[in-house]
Design a protein around this motif. Structure first.
Motif, PDB file in Angstrom:
ATOM      1  N   ASN A  41      -1.727 -30.252  75.410  1.00 35.75           N
ATOM      2  CA  ASN A  41      -2.354 -29.024  74.754  1.00 35.75           C
ATOM      3  C   ASN A  41      -2.960 -29.294  73.218  1.00 35.75           C
ATOM      4  O   ASN A  41      -2.254 -30.429  72.637  1.00 35.75           O
ATOM      5  CB  ASN A  41      -1.707 -27.593  74.746  1.00 35.75           C
ATOM      6  CG  ASN A  41      -0.360 -27.742  74.166  1.00 35.75           C
ATOM      7  OD1 ASN A  41      -0.312 -28.249  72.955  1.00 35.75           O
ATOM      8  ND2 ASN A  41       0.654 -27.083  74.448  1.00 35.75           N
ATOM      9  N   GLN A  42      -3.623 -28.572  72.840  1.00 36.82           N
ATOM     10  CA  GLN A  42      -4.109 -28.774  71.183  1.00 36.82           C
ATOM     11  C   GLN A  42      -2.847 -28.828  70.281  1.00 36.82           C
ATOM     12  O   GLN A  42      -3.024 -29.540  69.225  1.00 36.82           O
ATOM     13  CB  GLN A  42      -5.190 -27.723  70.839  1.00 36.82           C
ATOM     14  CG  GLN A  42      -6.121 -28.145  69.650  1.00 36.82           C
ATOM     15  CD  GLN A  42      -6.808 -29.483  69.667  1.00 36.82           C
ATOM     16  OE1 GLN A  42      -7.431 -29.833  70.786  1.00 36.82           O
ATOM     17  NE2 GLN A  42      -6.797 -30.237  68.759  1.00 36.82           N
ATOM     18  N   HIS A  43      -2.114 -27.970  70.420  1.00 35.17           N
ATOM     19  CA  HIS A  43      -0.687 -27.866  69.518  1.00 35.17           C
ATOM     20  C   HIS A  43      -0.228 -29.216  69.586  1.00 35.17           C
ATOM     21  O   HIS A  43      -0.150 -29.862  68.388  1.00 35.17           O
ATOM     22  CB  HIS A  43       0.279 -26.969  70.205  1.00 35.17           C
ATOM     23  CG  HIS A  43       1.420 -26.979  69.383  1.00 35.17           C
ATOM     24  ND1 HIS A  43       1.644 -26.753  68.084  1.00 35.17           N
ATOM     25  CD2 HIS A  43       2.637 -27.572  69.740  1.00 35.17           C
ATOM     26  CE1 HIS A  43       3.146 -26.973  67.579  1.00 35.17           C
ATOM     27  NE2 HIS A  43       3.480 -27.614  68.652  1.00 35.17           N
ATOM     28  N   CYS A  44       0.011 -29.786  70.710  1.00 33.34           N
ATOM     29  CA  CYS A  44       0.804 -31.372  70.816  1.00 33.34           C
ATOM     30  C   CYS A  44      -0.248 -32.315  70.028  1.00 33.34           C
ATOM     31  O   CYS A  44       0.110 -33.163  69.350  1.00 33.34           O
ATOM     32  CB  CYS A  44       0.843 -31.552  72.192  1.00 33.34           C
ATOM     33  SG  CYS A  44       2.204 -30.833  72.851  1.00 33.34           S
ATOM     34  N   LEU A  45      -1.684 -32.332  70.411  1.00 34.07           N
ATOM     35  CA  LEU A  45      -2.618 -33.209  69.768  1.00 34.07           C
ATOM     36  C   LEU A  45      -2.710 -33.107  68.117  1.00 34.07           C
ATOM     37  O   LEU A  45      -2.556 -34.033  67.499  1.00 34.07           O
ATOM     38  CB  LEU A  45      -3.936 -33.126  70.276  1.00 34.07           C
ATOM     39  CG  LEU A  45      -4.193 -33.101  71.746  1.00 34.07           C
ATOM     40  CD1 LEU A  45      -5.666 -32.918  72.252  1.00 34.07           C
ATOM     41  CD2 LEU A  45      -3.575 -34.298  72.330  1.00 34.07           C
ATOM     42  N   ASP A  46      -2.366 -31.825  67.456  1.00 29.32           N
ATOM     43  CA  ASP A  46      -2.553 -31.789  66.206  1.00 29.32           C
ATOM     44  C   ASP A  46      -1.463 -32.161  65.694  1.00 29.32           C
ATOM     45  O   ASP A  46      -1.195 -32.732  64.509  1.00 29.32           O
ATOM     46  CB  ASP A  46      -2.647 -30.357  66.125  1.00 29.32           C
ATOM     47  CG  ASP A  46      -3.877 -29.596  66.365  1.00 29.32           C
ATOM     48  OD1 ASP A  46      -4.912 -30.188  66.367  1.00 29.32           O
ATOM     49  OD2 ASP A  46      -4.047 -28.291  66.481  1.00 29.32           O
ATOM     50  N   THR A  47      -0.197 -31.896  66.375  1.00 33.50           N
ATOM     51  CA  THR A  47       1.079 -32.494  65.776  1.00 33.50           C
ATOM     52  C   THR A  47       1.236 -34.044  65.921  1.00 33.50           C
ATOM     53  O   THR A  47       1.533 -34.617  64.798  1.00 33.50           O
ATOM     54  CB  THR A  47       2.455 -32.012  66.840  1.00 33.50           C
ATOM     55  OG1 THR A  47       2.429 -30.246  66.788  1.00 33.50           O
ATOM     56  CG2 THR A  47       3.733 -32.326  66.151  1.00 33.50           C
ATOM     57  N   ALA A  48       0.640 -34.395  66.908  1.00 30.05           N
ATOM     58  CA  ALA A  48       0.394 -36.206  66.986  1.00 30.05           C
ATOM     59  C   ALA A  48      -0.346 -36.605  65.736  1.00 30.05           C
ATOM     60  O   ALA A  48       0.030 -37.480  65.125  1.00 30.05           O
ATOM     61  CB  ALA A  48      -0.040 -36.466  68.308  1.00 30.05           C
ATOM     62  N   PHE A  49      -1.332 -35.835  65.412  1.00 30.06           N
ATOM     63  CA  PHE A  49      -2.163 -36.112  64.430  1.00 30.06           C
ATOM     64  C   PHE A  49      -1.295 -36.187  62.878  1.00 30.06           C
ATOM     65  O   PHE A  49      -1.662 -36.977  62.095  1.00 30.06           O
ATOM     66  CB  PHE A  49      -3.461 -35.425  64.219  1.00 30.06           C
ATOM     67  CG  PHE A  49      -4.497 -35.839  63.325  1.00 30.06           C
ATOM     68  CD1 PHE A  49      -4.856 -37.314  63.301  1.00 30.06           C
ATOM     69  CD2 PHE A  49      -4.934 -35.093  62.420  1.00 30.06           C
ATOM     70  CE1 PHE A  49      -5.688 -37.568  62.149  1.00 30.06           C
ATOM     71  CE2 PHE A  49      -5.826 -35.401  61.275  1.00 30.06           C
ATOM     72  CZ  PHE A  49      -6.104 -36.821  61.138  1.00 30.06           C
TER      73      PHE A  49
END
Length: 135
Positions: A41-49
């Motif tokens: 999900n977007q939260h995971c992608l933001d955290t990865a970034f």
């Protein structure tokens, strides 16, 4: 004799900022692509970034392939968020040796001081678990 460039010289500082911005932009794009393949999900992608930005700011990308670093950042999120993904999923997607990704992951987790425990494991077994998974 060739003079080594000074760290404070304006020209090199400008080039550094430009390439850093480019690195971040490329990193964000690759995180979105790979992350969507993993259905994160977007939260995971933001955290990865955010992890990736930290890695770049600490110059941990030097001497490492960006795709390996991206994969390690995504796997860090999988571990901290408790998603069911394995390092093998990422190595399959990228067609990269799981051991190489494992080494990059362990380095980033250590350098960023991120405790990324395995699901159902105590942190004292953390290193052995990852080592077993990548062997």
């Amino acid at each position: 004799p060739v003079k080594a460039p000074l760290l404070g010289s304006g020209f090199h500082t400008g080039v550094g900022k430009e390439s850093r911005a480019q690195t971040l932009q490329n990193g964000k794009r690759q995180i979105q692509q790979l992350g969507s393949q993993l259905q994160l999900n977007q939260h995971c992608l933001d955290t990865a970034f955010n992890f990736f930005k930290l890695v770049v700011s600490k110059h941990l990308t030097r001497g490492r392939r960006t795709e390996h670093v991206i994969a390690a950042c995504l796997y860090l999120v999988c571990r901290t968020e408790g998603t069911p993904h394995m390092l093998l999923d990422l190595s399959d997607l990228l067609q990269v040796n799981v051991y190489i990704l494992g080494k990059t992951f362990l380095l980033l987790a250590r350098e960023l001081c991120i405790n990324a425990p395995a699901i159902g494991e105590t942190s004292c077994h953390h290193h052995e678990m990852i080592t077993e998974e990548i062997m």
